[in-house]
Design a protein around this motif. Sequence first.
Motif, PDB file in Angstrom:
ATOM      1  N   PHE A  77       0.830  -1.206   0.000  1.00  0.00           N
ATOM      2  CA  PHE A  77       0.000   0.000   0.000  1.00  0.00           C
ATOM      3  C   PHE A  77       0.860   1.249   0.000  1.00  0.00           C
ATOM      4  CE2 PHE A  77      -3.670  -2.551   1.430  1.00  0.00           C
ATOM      5  CZ  PHE A  77      -4.652  -1.975   0.657  1.00  0.00           C
ATOM      6  N   ILE A  78       1.929   1.220   0.846  1.00  0.00           N
ATOM      7  CA  ILE A  78       2.747   2.415   0.986  1.00  0.00           C
ATOM      8  C   ILE A  78       3.510   2.712  -0.310  1.00  0.00           C
ATOM      9  CG2 ILE A  78       4.724   3.383   2.270  1.00  0.00           C
ATOM     10  CD1 ILE A  78       3.627   1.865   4.722  1.00  0.00           C
ATOM     11  N   SER A  79       3.775   1.667  -1.092  1.00  0.00           N
ATOM     12  CA  SER A  79       4.542   1.865  -2.327  1.00  0.00           C
ATOM     13  C   SER A  79       3.756   2.586  -3.410  1.00  0.00           C
ATOM     14  CB  SER A  79       5.015   0.530  -2.885  1.00  0.00           C
ATOM     15  OG  SER A  79       5.850  -0.089  -1.959  1.00  0.00           O
ATOM     16  N   ILE A  80       2.437   2.651  -3.264  1.00  0.00           N
ATOM     17  CA  ILE A  80       1.664   3.448  -4.220  1.00  0.00           C
ATOM     18  C   ILE A  80       1.610   4.858  -3.643  1.00  0.00           C
ATOM     19  CG2 ILE A  80      -0.510   3.662  -5.456  1.00  0.00           C
ATOM     20  CD1 ILE A  80      -1.054   0.740  -4.794  1.00  0.00           C
ATOM     21  N   PRO A  81       2.193   5.862  -4.341  1.00  0.00           N
ATOM     22  CA  PRO A  81       2.196   7.217  -3.792  1.00  0.00           C
ATOM     23  C   PRO A  81       0.802   7.619  -3.316  1.00  0.00           C
ATOM     24  CG  PRO A  81       3.473   7.142  -5.788  1.00  0.00           C
ATOM     25  CD  PRO A  81       2.861   5.791  -5.637  1.00  0.00           C
ATOM     26  N   PHE A  82       0.725   8.307  -2.130  1.00  0.00           N
ATOM     27  CA  PHE A  82      -0.563   8.419  -1.444  1.00  0.00           C
ATOM     28  C   PHE A  82      -1.664   9.085  -2.257  1.00  0.00           C
ATOM     29  CE2 PHE A  82       0.643  12.672  -0.613  1.00  0.00           C
ATOM     30  CZ  PHE A  82       1.972  12.629  -0.241  1.00  0.00           C
ATOM     31  N   LEU A  83      -1.294  10.128  -3.015  1.00  0.00           N
ATOM     32  CA  LEU A  83      -2.340  10.795  -3.788  1.00  0.00           C
ATOM     33  C   LEU A  83      -2.909   9.832  -4.839  1.00  0.00           C
ATOM     34  CD1 LEU A  83      -3.846  13.378  -4.391  1.00  0.00           C
ATOM     35  CD2 LEU A  83      -2.080  13.952  -6.024  1.00  0.00           C
ATOM     36  N   ILE A  84      -2.005   9.060  -5.459  1.00  0.00           N
ATOM     37  CA  ILE A  84      -2.424   8.129  -6.499  1.00  0.00           C
ATOM     38  C   ILE A  84      -3.258   6.999  -5.902  1.00  0.00           C
ATOM     39  CG2 ILE A  84      -1.544   6.532  -8.244  1.00  0.00           C
ATOM     40  CD1 ILE A  84       0.729   8.434  -8.731  1.00  0.00           C
TER      41      ILE A  84
ATOM     42  N   LEU B 143      -6.710   8.359  -5.400  1.00  0.00           N
ATOM     43  CA  LEU B 143      -7.443   8.422  -6.667  1.00  0.00           C
ATOM     44  C   LEU B 143      -7.883   7.027  -7.101  1.00  0.00           C
ATOM     45  CD1 LEU B 143      -5.300  11.006  -8.658  1.00  0.00           C
ATOM     46  CD2 LEU B 143      -7.469  11.378  -7.519  1.00  0.00           C
ATOM     47  N   LEU B 144      -7.016   6.042  -6.859  1.00  0.00           N
ATOM     48  CA  LEU B 144      -7.333   4.653  -7.214  1.00  0.00           C
ATOM     49  C   LEU B 144      -8.586   4.201  -6.472  1.00  0.00           C
ATOM     50  CD1 LEU B 144      -6.244   2.023  -8.621  1.00  0.00           C
ATOM     51  CD2 LEU B 144      -5.105   1.507  -6.499  1.00  0.00           C
ATOM     52  N   ILE B 145      -8.681   4.545  -5.180  1.00  0.00           N
ATOM     53  CA  ILE B 145      -9.833   4.140  -4.385  1.00  0.00           C
ATOM     54  C   ILE B 145     -11.100   4.831  -4.881  1.00  0.00           C
ATOM     55  CG2 ILE B 145     -10.844   4.294  -2.079  1.00  0.00           C
ATOM     56  CD1 ILE B 145      -7.745   4.075  -1.217  1.00  0.00           C
TER      57      ILE B 145
ATOM     58  N   LEU C 169     -11.649   5.929  -7.852  1.00  0.00           N
ATOM     59  CA  LEU C 169     -12.016   5.333  -9.135  1.00  0.00           C
ATOM     60  C   LEU C 169     -12.674   3.976  -8.923  1.00  0.00           C
ATOM     61  CD1 LEU C 169     -11.865   5.296 -12.259  1.00  0.00           C
ATOM     62  CD2 LEU C 169      -9.654   4.217 -12.035  1.00  0.00           C
TER      63      LEU C 169
ATOM     64  N   SER D 245      -6.810  18.091  -2.472  1.00  0.00           N
ATOM     65  CA  SER D 245      -6.191  17.681  -3.734  1.00  0.00           C
ATOM     66  C   SER D 245      -7.169  16.887  -4.591  1.00  0.00           C
ATOM     67  CB  SER D 245      -4.949  16.819  -3.485  1.00  0.00           C
ATOM     68  OG  SER D 245      -4.041  17.496  -2.678  1.00  0.00           O
TER      69      SER D 245
ATOM     70  N   LEU E 200      -8.313  18.170  -8.285  1.00  0.00           N
ATOM     71  CA  LEU E 200      -8.169  17.371  -9.503  1.00  0.00           C
ATOM     72  C   LEU E 200      -9.520  17.030 -10.125  1.00  0.00           C
ATOM     73  CD1 LEU E 200      -5.322  14.972  -8.399  1.00  0.00           C
ATOM     74  CD2 LEU E 200      -5.162  16.921  -9.915  1.00  0.00           C
TER      75      LEU E 200
ATOM     76  N   LEU F  70      -2.677  -5.508  -5.724  1.00  0.00           N
ATOM     77  CA  LEU F  70      -3.550  -4.502  -5.099  1.00  0.00           C
ATOM     78  C   LEU F  70      -4.245  -3.660  -6.163  1.00  0.00           C
ATOM     79  CD1 LEU F  70      -1.457  -3.072  -2.113  1.00  0.00           C
ATOM     80  CD2 LEU F  70      -3.532  -4.425  -1.987  1.00  0.00           C
TER      81      LEU F  70
ATOM     82  N   PHE G 112      -1.021  22.389  -4.791  1.00  0.00           N
ATOM     83  CA  PHE G 112      -1.784  23.155  -5.777  1.00  0.00           C
ATOM     84  C   PHE G 112      -1.891  24.627  -5.390  1.00  0.00           C
ATOM     85  CE2 PHE G 112      -4.856  21.022  -3.015  1.00  0.00           C
ATOM     86  CZ  PHE G 112      -5.768  22.008  -2.689  1.00  0.00           C
TER      87      PHE G 112
ATOM     88  N   TYR H 192       8.764   4.248  -7.490  1.00  0.00           N
ATOM     89  CA  TYR H 192       8.951   4.505  -6.064  1.00  0.00           C
ATOM     90  C   TYR H 192       9.719   3.357  -5.403  1.00  0.00           C
ATOM     91  CZ  TYR H 192       7.654   5.370  -1.210  1.00  0.00           C
ATOM     92  OH  TYR H 192       7.690   5.583   0.125  1.00  0.00           O
TER      93      TYR H 192
END
Lengths: 283, 316
Positions: free
Chosen positions: A119-126, A129-131, A133, A218, A222, B24, B147, B295
């Motif tokens: 989970f942590i490896s996916i940058p938090f903002l992304i 957004l994934l959730i 979506l 954010s 977006l 995931l 932003f 990352y």
Amino acid sequence: MIYKFQDLWKRSNITFKVGFIILFIHILIAITGPFWAPYHYAAINVGEPLTGMSWKYPFGVDALGRDIFSRVIHGSWMVISLSILGTSIGLLVGAFTGLFSAYAGGWIDETIQRINEGFISIPFLILGLLIILAAGPDLSGEPLLMSLAVAIVYAPRISRIARSAALEVITKDFVIAARLRGESAISIIRREILPNTYGTLLVEFSVRAGFAPILIGSFGYLGFGIRPPFPEWGSIINDNRMLVYMSPITVIGPAVALSSLVVSLNLFTEGLARLLRTAKREL
Amino acid sequence: MVYLPLILKRIFSALITLLIVSALIYGFLEMLPGDVATRMLGRTATPETLANLREQLGLNEPALKRYFLWLFNIFQGDFGTALTSKRPITEILAPKIFNTLILSGCAFILYLPLSFITALLQAYYKNKNIDISLSIITLIILSLPDFIIGTIMIIVFVVVFPIFPAISLVGEYSDFSEWFMALVMPSITLALVMSVYAVRMLRDNLIEVLDSEYIFMAKLKGLSKSTVLIKHALPNAIIPTLNITALNLGFLIGGVVIVEKIFTFPGFGNLLIDSIKFRDLPLVEATILIAASFYIFANLLTDILSIIFNPKLRKQ
């Protein structure tokens, strides 16, 4: 409680005080704002569209003729409550999985940590957004979805911190004694480990709570935030992005609201952390 | 090469993490209630169009099989085709990633001196006015969402002093000066966002190191304050900063999405936003997977570097 607060206030530092006062004003506005804001947040044509700052419209009027000042005031309670709700869920889930992971050890610990790492490896903002979506078109724009996204972004990060805080406690004699007494895992986690990680978790909570409005803003900026016309600050900034050339105040207004909230939360946290450190030294 | 097993172990664990991340991403988007077809068509779906789309996308296969097929194709460098433009995803992604790498590279080049010089100044003038005012400035920037920083940049450098273009559109046709003008504001914004974290960390590390005995020794030798700081303190504060820099890459990738939207920069972040907006799931999956692997790779690299640079780790 009141006595305790006075005591805390006396011993606290300037950072804590300034943070607390700004935060208090924000909460006051959030609670009372909807009653005294000049206009409803969705009321259109209350003023000449695209006019700048004036006494009647301090933050200007947007393209639909809505009063931006009223919109910012109305947005306040939602931003604050969603941030706190999201952070709280994240803290609960994170603290539970973290403490459990540390207590259980072995392959359970390893598995939980691996998933956290993923989970942590996916940058938090992304990840957020994934959730949003993944929730699909019916749920997108739902205020609670923002809290859920914040919670899922935070839980693995908090879990990791909670785990390492618990690992420090777990080897202490009183935990071993409780184990030997034959107490259940839940009871040991709740009564022996959790109380000793309160300080870490408290600081963690306020650090994360300070970042949650940025995250929610954010999403709004977006275009994936709370569905319009609800005036979430990030989406107000996004709506008025093109007005910045004519009247910058339409963007500066909500920006100041958002950043002063985050500044106050950060100051409050830093003050709190320093207070806890001195409290620990005194013990 | 005593530390080779340590490095190999780290590489292995990075690969496992990458696998979990792919599961995931795929799991979130494909296995939640309401399949891809209903989510793509939204409220306008009819049973016939749904059945057609499912057939077209091969959604009638079991989810696990589709996941492994997806993974297998990625290993061969094939991310599939985008739903909206019907073009191969690698073809769409490559130029965008190139643009974003240039942007992040510029941001990174600004980030290093910005954070080092600020932190050194603060450590040198510890608890003096310069230190305190820089601390307050970093705390304020830290509290500003990216932003808002970007918007402030636009207000200052486009509205008040019209120096830079508001829109950073570049492409193969652009020459050097166009690239330069397009890159200045987005990369300064990114560098600012990243460096505030590093500055706070590096300042504390430097001050902590300055309290240690070998620094005291160096001072007793009569070395000047700046020599002590740069030659003796700085190298020891670098490893923690290396770690915070790796963490910062998470901010960089997240920040890129926002900054590219503010300045309309044609990169990876804007591609991600558009693909989410149009619910182009294969494209979203590929973009997020690449962001995550970037990352993970950066973290792996910093870990390996700190293993190599840290003599204590080497002996164990």
